[in-house]
Design a protein around this motif. Structure first.
Motif, short mmCIF file in Angstrom:
data_model
loop_
_atom_site.label_atom_id
_atom_site.label_comp_id
_atom_site.label_asym_id
_atom_site.label_seq_id
_atom_site.Cartn_x
_atom_site.Cartn_y
_atom_site.Cartn_z
N GLN A 5 -7.14 8.64 -12.16
CA GLN A 5 -8.41 8.93 -11.50
C GLN A 5 -8.30 8.75 -9.99
N GLY A 6 -7.45 7.87 -9.54
CA GLY A 6 -7.31 7.61 -8.11
C GLY A 6 -8.29 6.55 -7.64
N ALA A 7 -8.34 6.37 -6.33
CA ALA A 7 -9.23 5.35 -5.76
C ALA A 7 -10.68 5.82 -5.85
N ASP A 8 -11.57 4.91 -6.14
CA ASP A 8 -12.97 5.29 -6.21
C ASP A 8 -13.56 5.36 -4.80
N GLN A 9 -14.70 5.96 -4.67
CA GLN A 9 -15.28 6.24 -3.36
C GLN A 9 -15.72 4.97 -2.63
N LYS A 10 -16.23 4.00 -3.36
CA LYS A 10 -16.67 2.77 -2.70
C LYS A 10 -15.53 2.05 -2.00
N THR A 11 -14.40 1.96 -2.67
CA THR A 11 -13.24 1.28 -2.09
C THR A 11 -12.74 2.03 -0.87
N ALA A 12 -12.69 3.35 -0.96
CA ALA A 12 -12.25 4.16 0.17
C ALA A 12 -13.21 4.02 1.35
N ALA A 13 -14.50 3.98 1.07
CA ALA A 13 -15.49 3.85 2.15
C ALA A 13 -15.38 2.49 2.83
N LYS A 14 -15.16 1.44 2.05
CA LYS A 14 -15.01 0.11 2.63
C LYS A 14 -13.77 0.02 3.50
N ALA A 15 -12.70 0.69 3.07
CA ALA A 15 -11.46 0.67 3.85
C ALA A 15 -11.64 1.42 5.16
N ALA A 16 -12.51 2.43 5.18
CA ALA A 16 -12.73 3.23 6.38
C ALA A 16 -13.59 2.50 7.42
N LEU A 17 -14.34 1.50 7.00
CA LEU A 17 -15.20 0.76 7.93
C LEU A 17 -14.36 -0.25 8.70
N VAL A 18 -13.85 0.18 9.84
CA VAL A 18 -12.90 -0.62 10.61
C VAL A 18 -13.58 -1.47 11.67
N HIS A 19 -14.55 -0.90 12.37
CA HIS A 19 -15.19 -1.57 13.51
C HIS A 19 -16.42 -2.36 13.05
N THR A 20 -16.54 -3.59 13.55
CA THR A 20 -17.66 -4.46 13.20
C THR A 20 -18.42 -4.85 14.46
N CYS A 21 -19.72 -4.69 14.42
CA CYS A 21 -20.57 -5.05 15.56
C CYS A 21 -20.62 -6.58 15.67
N PRO A 22 -20.32 -7.13 16.85
CA PRO A 22 -20.33 -8.59 17.00
C PRO A 22 -21.74 -9.20 16.94
N VAL A 23 -22.78 -8.40 17.18
CA VAL A 23 -24.14 -8.92 17.20
C VAL A 23 -24.74 -8.97 15.79
N CYS A 24 -24.71 -7.84 15.09
CA CYS A 24 -25.37 -7.77 13.79
C CYS A 24 -24.41 -7.69 12.60
N ARG A 25 -23.12 -7.67 12.87
CA ARG A 25 -22.06 -7.62 11.85
C ARG A 25 -22.11 -6.35 10.98
N THR A 26 -22.67 -5.28 11.52
CA THR A 26 -22.66 -4.00 10.82
C THR A 26 -21.30 -3.36 11.00
#
Length: 107
Positions: free
Chosen positions: A56-77
């Motif tokens: 089946q391969g990697a599911d979409q949630k895991t791939a999306a989490k891996a793509a979120l590289v940058h984190t805002c230092p103020v709100c942690r988004t």
């Protein structure tokens, strides 16, 4: 007549009691055999599930989490790319100082 039926019933009771003694032994043997079958069945099912997941391969949630590289230092988004990160920072935190990694990014 009554004596005869009494003897017949007493023999029947004895047979039932002796059968009750034997039954647990047989059921234990069956339970042990079934336990082995159960273990083998679980292993077989786990192997099938692993193969299915692999195909089946990697599911979409895991791939999306891996793509979120940058984190805002103020709100942690978390954001996927620096351009989106800068747009977020300018719109949500205009009074906060700009992080140094966003200084040269064009929005």
């Amino acid at each position: 007549m009554r004596l005869c039926s009494f003897l017949w019933h007493s023999k029947k009771r004895k047979r039932q009691k002796s059968e009750e003694r034997v039954k647990p032994r047989r059921s234990k043997l069956r339970a042990m055999a079934r336990g082995q079958q159960k273990i083998q069945s679980q292993q077989k099912n786990a192997k099938k599930a692993a193969e299915k997941k692999k195909s089946q391969g990697a599911d979409q949630k895991t791939a999306a989490k891996a793509a979120l590289v940058h984190t805002c230092p103020v709100c942690r988004t978390q954001m996927p790319d620096p351009k989106t990160f800068k747009q977020h920072f300018e719109s949500k935190h205009p009074k906060s100082p700009m992080p140094p990694e966003l200084a040269d990014v064009q929005a």
